[in-house]
Design a protein around this motif. Structure first.
Motif, PDB file in Angstrom:
ATOM      1  N   HIS A  29       0.831  -1.222   0.000  1.00 47.23           N
ATOM      2  CA  HIS A  29       0.000   0.000   0.000  1.00 47.23           C
ATOM      3  C   HIS A  29       0.861   1.265   0.000  1.00 47.23           C
ATOM      4  N   LEU A 273      -9.552  -8.619   9.997  1.00 42.73           N
ATOM      5  CA  LEU A 273      -9.732  -7.182  10.271  1.00 42.73           C
ATOM      6  C   LEU A 273     -10.400  -6.945  11.627  1.00 42.73           C
ATOM      7  N   GLU A 298     -16.994  -1.711   3.627  1.00 39.04           N
ATOM      8  CA  GLU A 298     -15.655  -1.310   4.059  1.00 39.04           C
ATOM      9  C   GLU A 298     -14.676  -2.479   3.999  1.00 39.04           C
ATOM     10  N   ARG A 301     -13.755  -2.722   0.358  1.00 43.29           N
ATOM     11  CA  ARG A 301     -12.813  -1.636  -0.011  1.00 43.29           C
ATOM     12  C   ARG A 301     -11.424  -1.929   0.551  1.00 43.29           C
ATOM     13  N   TYR A 302     -11.369  -2.240   1.833  1.00 44.29           N
ATOM     14  CA  TYR A 302     -10.098  -2.341   2.539  1.00 44.29           C
ATOM     15  C   TYR A 302      -9.291  -3.559   2.094  1.00 44.29           C
ATOM     16  N   ASN A 338      -8.757   2.082  -4.203  1.00 42.68           N
ATOM     17  CA  ASN A 338      -9.563   2.052  -2.974  1.00 42.68           C
ATOM     18  C   ASN A 338      -8.887   2.720  -1.777  1.00 42.68           C
ATOM     19  N   ARG A 339      -7.621   3.152  -1.950  1.00 44.11           N
ATOM     20  CA  ARG A 339      -6.943   3.891  -0.874  1.00 44.11           C
ATOM     21  C   ARG A 339      -6.542   5.285  -1.356  1.00 44.11           C
ATOM     22  N   ASP A 348      -6.312   4.820   4.876  1.00 43.24           N
ATOM     23  CA  ASP A 348      -5.715   3.617   5.462  1.00 43.24           C
ATOM     24  C   ASP A 348      -6.409   3.175   6.743  1.00 43.24           C
ATOM     25  N   PHE A 350      -9.458   1.529   8.789  1.00 46.12           N
ATOM     26  CA  PHE A 350     -10.566   0.590   8.604  1.00 46.12           C
ATOM     27  C   PHE A 350     -11.728   1.119   9.435  1.00 46.12           C
ATOM     28  N   ARG A 354     -17.935   3.947   7.443  1.00 46.54           N
ATOM     29  CA  ARG A 354     -17.563   4.844   6.334  1.00 46.54           C
ATOM     30  C   ARG A 354     -18.729   5.014   5.354  1.00 46.54           C
ATOM     31  N   ASN A 357     -19.011   5.483   0.407  1.00 48.54           N
ATOM     32  CA  ASN A 357     -17.858   4.606   0.209  1.00 48.54           C
ATOM     33  C   ASN A 357     -17.832   4.131  -1.250  1.00 48.54           C
ATOM     34  N   HIS A 359     -16.094   2.672  -3.317  1.00 47.05           N
ATOM     35  CA  HIS A 359     -14.959   1.794  -3.634  1.00 47.05           C
ATOM     36  C   HIS A 359     -15.191   1.082  -4.962  1.00 47.05           C
TER      37      HIS A 359
END
Length: 418
Positions: A29, A273, A298, A301-302, A338-339, A348, A350, A354, A357, A359
């Motif tokens: 990342h 996560l 999320e 996305r993450y 996505n970031r 960055d 989580f 959110r 979003n 994404h």
């Protein structure tokens, strides 16, 4: 190649090298963040064994580039291949030449036929089955105790749902699971063996077996239709259009792979996560139903379960200040988009609340947006609803063992405890 327009990436970042994909997520990342500052960046192609290395590709790492290219399929084409950087040899296209690698009008025709399996009515019919499967998986988990979360929990639900949808008998499901692992193995020697020749043989064999299974089933369903998607597709006749056996087979491979692997990885990433971010778990558990929608988005996305899709320029084109030439290859790099801080606040972090979003974890907007996105959301939610209800303290008992692949952000093994 046209060096005049190339912006080469930093010398220490090479998306074509397996070492880049072996590196820890945080390092990747950080590298994407550097690439976004000088996007788009050009990379040499890896040598893919029997396929000669091609002319190289641009990595589209900014959200704006990925979404614009996705919305412009007439310029950024999915043919000849969306899922491999080199052009696929013809023997691969037979099994892996599904609609994901097609442009309109062929893409639209196939999507029109297969999307019948994904209407709200069809998905509502699946809902009960999804819930029952999730309950049975948690029953087994509680009986078994701490174990590998991927094989015992995450992998079981999407596989069962896809096989139920298609009417695949219980006795053939282990085979579907095994072969879909091989198809999406990336460069992982655990699935593909140590050398290119073995890898190609295993890939083609997996494709052939999955395709043959569907061919048998379609033949049966033409004689004896049932209430499943195979019956609907094998007997489909929309304005005189139907699917050939080859189209049916490659659609099933797409479904078995895209609909099984990606959802499995999203469910696995959720455990990792929630273990790493106990505050976010507490927040979600406070109001599971109220926050499930944003939490699932999320996670997608993450984690970005699919890393990239390829597009090929059909003509010279300028986008966001950069000139592309006809024939250029580009990769839409989803985890980087996505970031992108231009779009996401504190990208960055989580954050299960959110919103908005926007994404691109299900692909960017446009005709190739993931056909199974609604189904995936339902499955991830159903699995975690059941875990939250009955095993709320479940956590990862160690770091995930990751798949070695540039294409899928996969987790092979993730020990869990509760």
């Amino acid at each position: 190649m046209h060096p005049a327009t190339h912006s080469a990436g930093p010398a220490d970042i090479d998306l074509s090298s397996l070492d880049f994909w072996r590196a820890p997520q945080e390092e990747r990342h950080a590298a994407f963040a550097r690439l976004r500052e000088r996007a788009p960046v050009f990379f040499e192609e890896p040598d893919a064994g029997p396929v000669p290395a091609g002319p190289g590709y641009y990595a589209l790492v900014r959200h704006a580039d990925v979404t614009e290219a996705s919305r412009s399929p007439q310029v950024f084409a999915s043919e000849p291949s969306a899922v491999s950087i080199p052009d696929m040899p013809s023997d691969f296209a037979e099994y892996f030449g599904s609609m994901i690698n097609m442009d309109d009008p062929r893409h639209a025709r196939l999507r029109r036929i297969v999307s019948r399996g994904f209407t709200p009515r069809m998905l509502a019919r699946l809902e009960d089955g999804v819930r029952r499967q999730a309950e049975a998986i948690v029953d087994d988990l509680l009986e078994k105790g701490p174990c590998d979360f991927v094989s015992e929990v995450a992998a079981r639900l999407p596989l069962a749902v896809i096989c139920d949808m298609m009417g695949i008998p219980e006795s053939r499901r282990a085979m579907v699971f095994e072969h879909s692992n091989v198809v999406l193995a990336g460069n992982d020697p655990d699935y593909l063996g140590e050398d290119a020749e073995t890898a190609i043989t295993r890939l083609l064999n997996a494709g052939a077996e999955l395709s043959a299974l569907l061919g048998e089933l379609a033949e049966l369903r033409r004689r004896e239709p049932a209430e499943d998607l195979t019956s609907a597709l094998a007997n489909a006749n929309i304005d005189g259009e139907s699917l050939s056996d080859q189209e049916l087979g490659s659609f099933f491979i797409l479904l078995a792979v895209a609909g099984n692997e990606t959802t499995r990885n999203a469910i696995s990433h959720t455990l990792a996560l929630l273990t790493d971010h106990p505050d976010q778990r507490a927040l979600w558990w406070e109001d599971f139903e109220g926050r499930a929608g944003t939490a699932v988005e999320e996670v997608v996305r993450y984690a970005s379960p699919v890393t990239w899709m390829r597009r090929t320029l059909t003509r010279d084109h300028e986008m966001n200040g950069h000139r592309y030439r006809a024939g250029d290859k580009v990769l839409l790099v989803y985890p980087s988009a996505n970031r992108d801080a231009a779009v996401f606040d504190d990208p960055d972090a989580f954050d299960i609340t959110r919103s908005p979003n926007p994404h691109v974890g299900f692909g960017g907007p446009g005709p190739h947006f993931c056909l199974g996105a609604h189904l995936a959301r339902r499955e991830i939610t159903a699995m975690w609803r059941e875990l939250h209800r009955r095993v709320p303290g479940i956590r990862a008992a160690g770091p995930p063992e990751r798949l070695l692949s540039s294409f899928v952000n996969g987790i092979k093994v993730l020990p869990c405890e509760f």
